[in-house]
Design a protein around this motif. Structure first.
Motif, PDB file in Angstrom:
ATOM      1  N   GLU A 165     -22.161 -56.952 -47.849  1.00  0.00           N
ATOM      2  CA  GLU A 165     -21.786 -56.384 -46.556  1.00  0.00           C
ATOM      3  C   GLU A 165     -21.077 -55.045 -46.697  1.00  0.00           C
ATOM      4  OE1 GLU A 165     -20.661 -60.053 -43.768  1.00  0.00           O
ATOM      5  OE2 GLU A 165     -19.292 -59.792 -45.466  1.00  0.00           O
ATOM      6  N   HIS A 166     -21.119 -54.286 -45.607  1.00  0.00           N
ATOM      7  CA  HIS A 166     -20.346 -53.055 -45.446  1.00  0.00           C
ATOM      8  C   HIS A 166     -20.537 -52.077 -46.609  1.00  0.00           C
ATOM      9  CE1 HIS A 166     -18.560 -55.270 -42.184  1.00  0.00           C
ATOM     10  NE2 HIS A 166     -18.108 -56.178 -43.021  1.00  0.00           N
ATOM     11  N   ALA A 167     -21.769 -51.962 -47.081  1.00  0.00           N
ATOM     12  CA  ALA A 167     -22.065 -51.043 -48.190  1.00  0.00           C
ATOM     13  C   ALA A 167     -21.966 -49.602 -47.710  1.00  0.00           C
ATOM     14  CB  ALA A 167     -23.448 -51.317 -48.760  1.00  0.00           C
ATOM     15  N   ARG A 168     -21.303 -48.781 -48.508  1.00  0.00           N
ATOM     16  CA  ARG A 168     -21.169 -47.353 -48.245  1.00  0.00           C
ATOM     17  C   ARG A 168     -21.493 -46.610 -49.537  1.00  0.00           C
ATOM     18  NH1 ARG A 168     -17.363 -50.522 -46.941  1.00  0.00           N
ATOM     19  NH2 ARG A 168     -15.718 -49.821 -48.331  1.00  0.00           N
ATOM     20  N   ALA A 169     -22.415 -45.685 -49.453  1.00  0.00           N
ATOM     21  CA  ALA A 169     -22.808 -44.915 -50.636  1.00  0.00           C
ATOM     22  C   ALA A 169     -22.294 -43.483 -50.503  1.00  0.00           C
ATOM     23  CB  ALA A 169     -24.328 -44.908 -50.792  1.00  0.00           C
ATOM     24  N   TYR A 170     -21.856 -42.944 -51.620  1.00  0.00           N
ATOM     25  CA  TYR A 170     -21.343 -41.577 -51.679  1.00  0.00           C
ATOM     26  C   TYR A 170     -22.152 -40.820 -52.722  1.00  0.00           C
ATOM     27  CZ  TYR A 170     -17.655 -43.687 -48.992  1.00  0.00           C
ATOM     28  OH  TYR A 170     -16.974 -44.363 -48.007  1.00  0.00           O
ATOM     29  N   VAL A 171     -22.846 -39.787 -52.284  1.00  0.00           N
ATOM     30  CA  VAL A 171     -23.695 -38.983 -53.165  1.00  0.00           C
ATOM     31  C   VAL A 171     -22.837 -37.853 -53.733  1.00  0.00           C
ATOM     32  CG1 VAL A 171     -25.729 -37.501 -53.265  1.00  0.00           C
ATOM     33  CG2 VAL A 171     -25.742 -39.559 -51.822  1.00  0.00           C
ATOM     34  N   LEU A 172     -22.745 -37.785 -55.047  1.00  0.00           N
ATOM     35  CA  LEU A 172     -21.994 -36.721 -55.703  1.00  0.00           C
ATOM     36  C   LEU A 172     -22.896 -35.554 -56.076  1.00  0.00           C
ATOM     37  CD1 LEU A 172     -19.794 -39.015 -57.974  1.00  0.00           C
ATOM     38  CD2 LEU A 172     -19.199 -38.010 -55.758  1.00  0.00           C
ATOM     39  N   SER A 173     -24.147 -35.870 -56.372  1.00  0.00           N
ATOM     40  CA  SER A 173     -25.160 -34.869 -56.698  1.00  0.00           C
ATOM     41  C   SER A 173     -26.515 -35.563 -56.535  1.00  0.00           C
ATOM     42  CB  SER A 173     -24.980 -34.361 -58.140  1.00  0.00           C
ATOM     43  OG  SER A 173     -25.458 -35.323 -59.066  1.00  0.00           O
ATOM     44  N   PRO A 174     -27.615 -34.855 -56.675  1.00  0.00           N
ATOM     45  CA  PRO A 174     -28.920 -35.536 -56.564  1.00  0.00           C
ATOM     46  C   PRO A 174     -29.136 -36.622 -57.620  1.00  0.00           C
ATOM     47  CG  PRO A 174     -29.194 -33.176 -56.289  1.00  0.00           C
ATOM     48  CD  PRO A 174     -27.767 -33.395 -56.739  1.00  0.00           C
ATOM     49  N   THR A 175     -28.304 -36.621 -58.669  1.00  0.00           N
ATOM     50  CA  THR A 175     -28.487 -37.610 -59.735  1.00  0.00           C
ATOM     51  C   THR A 175     -27.233 -38.439 -60.020  1.00  0.00           C
ATOM     52  OG1 THR A 175     -27.939 -35.959 -61.416  1.00  0.00           O
ATOM     53  CG2 THR A 175     -30.289 -36.259 -60.883  1.00  0.00           C
ATOM     54  N   SER A 176     -26.269 -38.439 -59.102  1.00  0.00           N
ATOM     55  CA  SER A 176     -25.093 -39.283 -59.315  1.00  0.00           C
ATOM     56  C   SER A 176     -24.462 -39.674 -57.984  1.00  0.00           C
ATOM     57  CB  SER A 176     -24.059 -38.580 -60.202  1.00  0.00           C
ATOM     58  OG  SER A 176     -23.516 -37.450 -59.539  1.00  0.00           O
ATOM     59  N   GLY A 177     -23.847 -40.836 -57.988  1.00  0.00           N
ATOM     60  CA  GLY A 177     -23.175 -41.328 -56.795  1.00  0.00           C
ATOM     61  C   GLY A 177     -22.566 -42.679 -57.061  1.00  0.00           C
ATOM     62  N   TYR A 178     -21.926 -43.213 -56.027  1.00  0.00           N
ATOM     63  CA  TYR A 178     -21.335 -44.533 -56.171  1.00  0.00           C
ATOM     64  C   TYR A 178     -21.435 -45.300 -54.867  1.00  0.00           C
ATOM     65  CZ  TYR A 178     -17.084 -42.425 -54.125  1.00  0.00           C
ATOM     66  OH  TYR A 178     -16.188 -41.777 -53.319  1.00  0.00           O
ATOM     67  N   VAL A 179     -21.319 -46.618 -54.985  1.00  0.00           N
ATOM     68  CA  VAL A 179     -21.430 -47.514 -53.836  1.00  0.00           C
ATOM     69  C   VAL A 179     -20.193 -48.400 -53.801  1.00  0.00           C
ATOM     70  CG1 VAL A 179     -22.754 -49.394 -52.768  1.00  0.00           C
ATOM     71  CG2 VAL A 179     -23.945 -47.544 -53.981  1.00  0.00           C
ATOM     72  N   ILE A 180     -19.621 -48.540 -52.614  1.00  0.00           N
ATOM     73  CA  ILE A 180     -18.541 -49.476 -52.364  1.00  0.00           C
ATOM     74  C   ILE A 180     -19.093 -50.516 -51.399  1.00  0.00           C
ATOM     75  CG2 ILE A 180     -16.238 -49.795 -51.387  1.00  0.00           C
ATOM     76  CD1 ILE A 180     -15.686 -46.841 -52.116  1.00  0.00           C
ATOM     77  N   ALA A 181     -18.930 -51.792 -51.721  1.00  0.00           N
ATOM     78  CA  ALA A 181     -19.455 -52.864 -50.862  1.00  0.00           C
ATOM     79  C   ALA A 181     -18.556 -54.088 -50.959  1.00  0.00           C
ATOM     80  CB  ALA A 181     -20.879 -53.223 -51.272  1.00  0.00           C
ATOM     81  N   GLU A 182     -18.657 -54.931 -49.954  1.00  0.00           N
ATOM     82  CA  GLU A 182     -17.970 -56.221 -49.974  1.00  0.00           C
ATOM     83  C   GLU A 182     -18.998 -57.287 -50.306  1.00  0.00           C
ATOM     84  OE1 GLU A 182     -15.696 -56.880 -46.380  1.00  0.00           O
ATOM     85  OE2 GLU A 182     -15.061 -54.778 -46.367  1.00  0.00           O
TER      86      GLU A 182
END
Length: 135
Positions: free
Chosen positions: A74-91
């Motif tokens: 649930e409540h997944a949020r993705a943050y794109v740092l560049s076209p080839t990197s990022g992170y996801v926060i989720a419950e």
């Protein structure tokens, strides 16, 4: 950000969330699909959970003894740092059997990814217990 840039970021966000959820889907079921999980984790993957650090090999070893894993993502949020990197926060709410003992919980997860050879690979994963709120 121009509209084209927003659309590209939105597409990458969806890719990141799909990659993150895909790892949990590979773990779910009677027994984890260890080949899929291994392919989704970078060789230098690090898991930090309850103050302990675990390598990719340690995580795979742990998963060998995990059965009957079910989850609600649930409540997944993705943050794109560049076209080839990022992170996801989720419950994540889960239940499973670990070494023959039932386990369940609710955690806040963060997973850092890089895109390698056209696919997202996890490098770092952290979890923090979510305490139940007042009833």
């Amino acid at each position: 950000m121009p509209a084209a840039g927003q659309n590209a970021a939105s597409g990458l966000q969806q890719e990141l969330i799909a990659a993150d959820r895909g790892i949990w889907e590979a773990i779910a079921g009677a027994r984890p699909d260890l080949a899929k999980v291994t392919a989704a984790l970078a060789p230098d993957y690090l898991d930090v959970d309850s103050g302990a650090r675990h390598s990719r090999d340690e995580v795979i070893g742990y998963l060998r003894d995990l059965t009957q894993f079910t989850f609600q993502y649930e409540h997944a949020r993705a943050y794109v740092l560049s076209p080839t990197s990022g992170y996801v926060i989720a419950e994540l709410s889960y239940s499973s059997v670990e070494n023959g003992k039932p386990a369940k919980g609710r955690v806040l997860t963060t997973t850092v990814f890089s895109k390698e050879h056209g696919r997202w690979v996890a490098h770092l994963h952290t979890e923090m217990d979510i305490k139940p709120g007042p009833q």
